[in-house]
Design an enzyme around this catalytic site. Structure first.
Site, mmCIF file in Angstrom:
data_model
loop_
_atom_site.group_PDB
_atom_site.id
_atom_site.type_symbol
_atom_site.label_atom_id
_atom_site.label_comp_id
_atom_site.label_asym_id
_atom_site.label_seq_id
_atom_site.Cartn_x
_atom_site.Cartn_y
_atom_site.Cartn_z
ATOM 1 N N HIS A 218 44.032 45.411 43.907
ATOM 2 C CA HIS A 218 43.636 44.280 44.770
ATOM 3 C C HIS A 218 42.197 44.036 44.973
ATOM 4 O O HIS A 218 41.847 43.712 45.987
ATOM 5 C CB HIS A 218 44.402 44.158 46.036
ATOM 6 C CG HIS A 218 45.942 44.075 46.040
ATOM 7 N ND1 HIS A 218 46.490 42.826 45.797
ATOM 8 C CD2 HIS A 218 47.008 44.963 46.165
ATOM 9 C CE1 HIS A 218 47.588 42.832 45.983
ATOM 10 N NE2 HIS A 218 48.079 44.120 46.055
ATOM 11 N N ARG B 205 44.268 34.903 51.414
ATOM 12 C CA ARG B 205 44.831 33.692 50.351
ATOM 13 C C ARG B 205 44.761 32.459 50.875
ATOM 14 O O ARG B 205 44.459 31.570 50.167
ATOM 15 C CB ARG B 205 46.591 34.161 50.630
ATOM 16 C CG ARG B 205 46.872 35.314 49.388
ATOM 17 C CD ARG B 205 46.114 36.525 49.600
ATOM 18 N NE ARG B 205 46.559 37.424 48.646
ATOM 19 C CZ ARG B 205 47.387 38.542 48.853
ATOM 20 N NH1 ARG B 205 47.609 38.789 50.134
ATOM 21 N NH2 ARG B 205 47.595 39.269 48.139
ATOM 22 N N TRP C 203 55.208 50.253 54.549
ATOM 23 C CA TRP C 203 55.503 48.788 54.092
ATOM 24 C C TRP C 203 56.817 48.627 53.347
ATOM 25 O O TRP C 203 57.537 47.697 53.177
ATOM 26 C CB TRP C 203 54.607 48.016 53.657
ATOM 27 C CG TRP C 203 54.029 48.179 52.342
ATOM 28 C CD1 TRP C 203 53.216 49.137 51.761
ATOM 29 C CD2 TRP C 203 54.268 47.342 51.313
ATOM 30 N NE1 TRP C 203 52.813 49.157 50.500
ATOM 31 C CE2 TRP C 203 53.590 47.878 50.078
ATOM 32 C CE3 TRP C 203 55.132 46.111 51.027
ATOM 33 C CZ2 TRP C 203 53.677 47.272 48.694
ATOM 34 C CZ3 TRP C 203 55.003 45.680 49.839
ATOM 35 C CH2 TRP C 203 54.533 46.104 48.611
ATOM 36 N N ASP D 223 40.544 40.859 48.686
ATOM 37 C CA ASP D 223 41.706 41.104 47.990
ATOM 38 C C ASP D 223 41.310 40.252 46.525
ATOM 39 O O ASP D 223 40.210 39.870 46.283
ATOM 40 C CB ASP D 223 43.192 40.402 48.594
ATOM 41 C CG ASP D 223 44.330 40.804 48.228
ATOM 42 O OD1 ASP D 223 44.722 40.876 46.990
ATOM 43 O OD2 ASP D 223 45.215 41.550 49.025
ATOM 44 N N GLU E 81 49.938 48.582 45.435
ATOM 45 C CA GLU E 81 50.181 47.769 44.426
ATOM 46 C C GLU E 81 49.076 47.802 43.644
ATOM 47 O O GLU E 81 48.782 46.857 42.718
ATOM 48 C CB GLU E 81 50.517 46.626 44.648
ATOM 49 C CG GLU E 81 51.645 46.175 45.740
ATOM 50 C CD GLU E 81 51.895 44.684 46.192
ATOM 51 O OE1 GLU E 81 52.904 44.273 46.295
ATOM 52 O OE2 GLU E 81 50.908 44.079 46.323
#
Ligand code: ACM
Ligand code: ZN
Length: 749
Positions: free
Chosen positions: A234, A144, A370, A173, A298
């Site tokens: 991702h 990021r 997580w 990612d 995700e």
């Protein structure tokens, strides 16, 4: 020695993490001009050479490393019976002896010694120590925001002093691919870079040479680096580099916003497994550790549903939805199993986020829990190793450590130092079922969406990493928060000497911190901190110092004032200063009923960062809205196709009613807010992830008007469209906010 005495002893020697057993002695060992470090074996000598520079710096002594003589003796004896990574450290007035069965134990003995010394003196003590968990991890997200190898070295070096031994390196990612893969150069030619909203280019990657050097640097400090190569979701930076790896094969640009696009790896396609095999064959050779992290979290599955290749794979494998899992989840599970085979071929074991449990866990896989502890419990109960990293347990260090209203913007959530410290990575159910041994350890996750600089990363990491170190190493019966806080202060002082940034709790208002207060008669300000610290303040406009008056009870004001307040660490260092402006005012008169108007709005096109970017001659066109919130949703956003977006600014105004005369606090994520024609909130240029500029006014009961300026843009990766275009208000002391939007229609009726 009694438990209490041993806690006291641990506190006296002020070591983090608290050692298992401390027997304090009498006197101290003095580091003298001619003191040598004795290290007979090459391994012990290597440890000595790694740590000696720090001892030298602390003591001003040369401390040469010798093979056959020295008062500080490092003994390696594989047969000594001390557990892995454990050590015995004996300090007498005559000398120091550190004994361990392996290199890590000696390294940790020296870290303990380093924290015990005040420079030239080391207090006498006998210490027996060993870790509770084998995986004491921290996570780095250079995707990021990129982080230089030197900045990573700095983190490794400091954290290893606190016996953290695993660095989870999130290398790929949606917003970037950060590791050189020689066979697939576009991953770093294309995927390592992104063009931000403002046109600047952000990115970077680690060459294999840099990776090797970092792995070696970490190994010297007993830190294993676990790389993460994300699949099947991702993976946007990878599919931007090689579109044929996604189901739709479209060409996209590396993402510059946070969140995850739906175009993931086409896991029905053999091309993807060939690609992953190529990547892993290079990655496995760079990282000597036993695990590779494959992500797995995700992953959107909707594109697979439309993809003939993925659907064909589902048919061929006979994957059918059942009560527990969808066909898509089973396809993901298939992909993770394939990844496990690839890793095994290259001699590695698989660890992944807890979504890898969906559709059935691969037999040898380890799970990183997580989303709470459930995944960890389920995996450990079925005999899989787990690493606990739940956000709910405080392990997400991208969460706020204090009041979100005054802390730098984060992704959200709350994780105070005390919350981190109180987390126990072994859930009761595992202990009750004799499965606690499957908890390999614990880790903090440091996602960097909102960590724009190295200094901001440090701020989020410290001092919470000290609490993590203690829960990862020290047995729960040896934990003591008060003693920890004393030791934590000393550790922060060491950070000062290293030029490392860290969080100091700010003075906070228990009812929500607000820097712009208003009142008609008097106003009382209460302050507190997330952990016990002195607060100092001034009211004469001067900057507070450690010697300023100390806050001891709520402060009452009956006139305009500027209150400046800061917390003070025990050695006099101040937190950032908070400036709270208090305004005494008459209630702003309510509107006459005939002046009340309905919602009206207008827009102008363009890419604006803040209000000042909108040209004076901008062409505004009226827009019809049925609710204020629509002003913040006039154009769609497709995060795969940022170039197709029509950015704009909108102004909207209307009326709202307050039920009684009094003080009202306003909060908004819009760029600007006016109440009764007065500019009250200006969030110009800020990341609109959460409101930071709440402000108060005194209003007369009845109708008032508001105006907002909403700018559709992306600042700091945050798409403003995701913020609520609204203004909320409440009376101080009230728990709930009311929206100005709710009343507009009713006022006109
Ligand atoms: C995660 O935080 N998405 C693992
Ligand atoms: Zn597909």
């Amino acid at each position: 020695m009694s438990f209490l005495l041993s806690i006291l002893a641990a506190a006296v020697i002020n070591v983090i993490p608290a050692p298992a057993e401390v027997k304090p002695g009498d006197g101290e060992f003095q580091l003298r001009f001619f003191t040598c470090i004795k290290a007979e074996s090459p391994e012990a000598a290597e440890v000595a050479r790694t740590v000696a520079p720090k001892l030298r710096k602390a003591s001003g002594r040369i401390l040469p490393v010798r093979r056959h003589r020295g008062r500080i003796e490092l003994r390696l004896d594989p047969a000594c019976g001390i557990p892995d990574e454990g050590y015995r450290l004996s300090v007498t007035t005559d000398g120091v002896c550190a004994l361990a069965s392996g290199r890590a134990g000696l390294f940790y003995a020296l870290q303990t010694l380093l924290q015990m010394t005040d420079g030239k003196r080391i207090p006498c003590a006998d210490i027996s120590d060993a870790p509770r968990f084998a995986w004491r991890g921290f996570h780095i997200d250079p995707v990021r925001h990129f982080l230089s190898p030197d900045a990573i070295r700095k983190q490794i070096d400091i954290l290893s002093e606190y016996k953290i031994n695993t660095m989870h390196w999130h290398l790929t990612d949606d917003q970037g691919w950060r590791i050189e893969i020689k066979k697939h150069p576009r991953l770093t030619e294309v995927g390592a870079w992104r063009t931000e909203f403002d046109g600047s280019v952000h990115g970077g990657f680690y060459t294999q040479e840099e990776v090797r050097s970092l792995v070696d640097y970490a190994a010297r400090r007993c830190v294993t680096i676990v790389p993460e190569i994300e699949m099947p979701g991702h993976a946007f930076a990878a599919v931007c580099s090689y579109p044929e790896l996604s189901c739709r094969g479209e060409q996209f640009r590396t993402l510059y916003t946070w969140g995850s696009p739906h175009d993931v790896f086409c896991v029905g396609s053999e091309k993807v497994y060939e690609f992953l095999d190529d990547v892993i064959s290079e990655v496995a050779g760079l990282f000597p550790g036993e695990y590779i992290h494959i992500g797995g979290d995700e992953c959107h599955k909707d594109v697979w549903e439309q993809c003939p290749i993925c659907q064909e794979r589902i048919r061929e494998l006979g994957l059918e939805a059942d009560a527990e899992f969808t066909a898509g989840e089973k396809l993901q599970s298939y992909a993770v199993h394939r990844m496990e085979e690839i890793l095994a071929r290259h001699g590695k074991k698989l660890i992944g986020w807890d979504e890898i449990l969906q559709g059935g866990l691969s037999p040898g896989a380890a799970v990183m829990s997580w989303r709470g502890e459930e995944g960890g419990k389920k995996a450990a109960l079925s005999g899989h190793y787990v690493v606990m990293t739940p956000g709910s347990g405080g392990m997400y260090f991208d969460h706020y450590q204090g009041d979100p209203k005054i802390e730098p913007v984060t992704i959200g959530g709350r994780s105070t130092l005390e919350k981190v410290y109180s987390y126990d990575p072994v859930p009761d159910v595992l202990r009750e079922n004799g499965k606690d041994g499957f908890v390999k350890g614990v880790q903090c996750n440091n996602w960097a969406e909102y960590m724009y600089s190295e200094s901001q990363r440090e701020y989020m990491l410290f001092p919470r990493a000290f609490a993590l170190a203690e829960i990862a190493w020290t047995r729960p019966e040896r934990k003591d928060f008060d003693s920890f806080l004393t030791r934590c202060d000393l550790a922060c002082k060491r950070l000062d000497a290293l030029g490392v940034n860290y969080h100091i709790p700010l003075p906070e208002q228990p009812d929500g911190s607000c820097n712009s207060l208003a009142f008609s008669d008097s106003c009382t300000v209460e302050l507190g901190t997330t952990r016990p610290l002195r607060i100092v303040f001034t009211t004469d406009g001067s900057e507070p110092s450690a010697d300023s008056p100390e806050y001891s009870e709520p402060l009452t004001f009956t006139d305009d004032a500027v209150l400046k307040a800061a917390s003070v660490l025990p050695w006099g260092r101040l937190s950032p200063v908070r400036t709270i402006r208090l305004r005494k005012m008459s209630p702003m008169p309510a509107m006459r009923p005939e002046d009340v108007f309905g919602l009206r709005a207008r827009r102008t096109e363009g890419r604006f960062i803040s209000a000042g970017d909108i040209p004076a001659g901008a062409v505004w066109t009226p827009v019809e809205l049925s609710a204020l919130g629509e002003a913040g949703k006039l154009e769609p956003y497709d995060n795969k196709l940022p170039d197709s977006t029509r950015f704009y600014a909108a102004e909207a105004e209307g009326c709202f009613r307050v039920p009684e005369t009094g003080t009202f606090r306003f909060s908004s994520d819009c760029d600007r807010v006016w109440i009764d024609g007065q500019l009250l909130i200006d969030n110009g240029g800020a990341v609109k992830r959460s409101s930071h500029n709440d402000a108060e006014l005194v209003l007369e009961a009845g109708a008032h008007n508001y105006k907002v300026l909403f700018i559709y843009n992306v600042i700091g990766g945050w798409i403003s469209l995701r913020s609520r275009c609204d203004v909320l208000f409440r009376q101080p002391g009230s728990e709930s906010w009311t929206s100005v939007a709710g009343d507009s229609a009713r006022l006109i009726d």
